[in-house]
Design a protein around this motif. Structure first.
Motif, mmCIF file in Angstrom:
data_model
loop_
_atom_site.group_PDB
_atom_site.id
_atom_site.type_symbol
_atom_site.label_atom_id
_atom_site.label_comp_id
_atom_site.label_asym_id
_atom_site.label_seq_id
_atom_site.Cartn_x
_atom_site.Cartn_y
_atom_site.Cartn_z
ATOM 1 N N GLN A 144 -5.505 1.876 -3.470
ATOM 2 C CA GLN A 144 -6.054 1.186 -2.235
ATOM 3 C C GLN A 144 -5.976 2.492 -1.124
ATOM 4 O O GLN A 144 -6.834 2.866 -0.410
ATOM 5 N N GLN A 180 0.661 -1.292 -0.055
ATOM 6 C CA GLN A 180 -0.079 0.000 -0.096
ATOM 7 C C GLN A 180 0.760 1.281 0.096
ATOM 8 O O GLN A 180 0.967 2.054 -1.022
ATOM 9 N N SER A 189 -11.485 -0.355 0.345
ATOM 10 C CA SER A 189 -10.371 0.242 -0.432
ATOM 11 C C SER A 189 -9.660 -1.008 -1.180
ATOM 12 O O SER A 189 -9.206 -0.968 -2.063
ATOM 13 N N GLN A 190 -9.425 -1.985 -0.287
ATOM 14 C CA GLN A 190 -8.716 -3.507 -1.021
ATOM 15 C C GLN A 190 -9.856 -3.856 -1.997
ATOM 16 O O GLN A 190 -9.200 -4.529 -3.077
#
Length: 240
Positions: free
Chosen positions: A218, A80, A130-131
């Motif tokens: 993400q 990330q 977000s993933q």
């Protein structure tokens, strides 16, 4: 496949018996992507636990938020935070580290506006959704890699099966209910617009996605989650 998704998205090592089943190829990433929101849920739970512990220990909401963000960076930095740095350095000039600092600042300020008892739920919901937003590019876009001439070109057109996308969507959106109101399901289309804007940029720039693209998406969608949860809470509670 869950272990593969965990290995791609976090820095926490798997036990040796599980490592022999991990095959770090683009194909296995595509197969395991449906579990990326579940990995996000675990990461959010870790960050939420750090927040609760630090808030109880130090009695400072701000410090607890900073420590929870630090915990998520430690757990997921390779996918990330480093993804955000590499993405901006590659596609938007050499200021990736600055983009990361701005992202951390916005995260901390947005979380400060969320009531303390809801922060763990917000962390879980934001990381899971977000993933999902990042992993969805494996369903809608093609993967590109760097060739011998140094340019990024499409290398694989195999897309995620629809059934896997449905599983991923459920795992990514269901945790939004933890925030405590069906109102937050209305935020999904707004966050999806952010994701699609990135997708259009990826197509224009490189005609697909890279691993760094997924990490950048993400991070940005996670920040949008916190901001929109804050807005949703403000109107739901009748404040402002």
């Amino acid at each position: 496949l869950l272990g593969t998704a965990w290995a791609y998205s976090t820095r926490i090592p798997l036990p040796p018996p599980a490592l022999k089943h991990i095959n770090r190829t683009q194909h296995t990433l595509e197969e395991s992507a449906r579990y990326m929101p579940l990995v996000g849920l675990f990461v959010g739970a870790i960050a939420g636990s750090v927040f609760l512990g630090a808030n109880e220990l130090f009695g400072s909401k701000a410090l607890a938020i900073i420590l929870s963000i630090a915990a998520s960076i430690i757990v997921t930095g390779a996918f990330q935070e480093n993804g955000l740095i590499n993405f901006f350095n590659r596609f938007a000039g050499t200021f990736g580290s600055g983009a990361l600092m701005v992202a951390i600042l916005i995260k901390s300020q947005a979380l400060l506006l969320i009531p303390g008892h809801l922060i763990p739920s917000a962390l879980i919901a934001a990381h899971a959704f977000s993933q999902f937003a990042a992993g969805s590019f494996i369903f809608t876009h093609g993967y590109v890699g760097q060739h011998d001439d140094g340019h990024l070109k499409p290398t694989m057109n195999e897309r995620m099966p629809t059934r896997d996308f449905i599983v991923m969507a459920f795992l990514g959106m269901a945790p939004l209910l933890l925030v405590g109101s069906l109102l937050f399901l209305l935020l999904v289309p707004i966050m999806w617009i952010v994701r699609n804007l990135f997708g259009a940029w990826f197509i224009r720039k490189i005609d697909g996605y890279t691993r760094d693209c997924l990490g950048a998406v993400q991070q940005v969608v996670e920040i949008c989650c916190y901001l929109l949860i804050t807005i949703g809470l403000t109107y739901a509670l009748g404040a402002g």
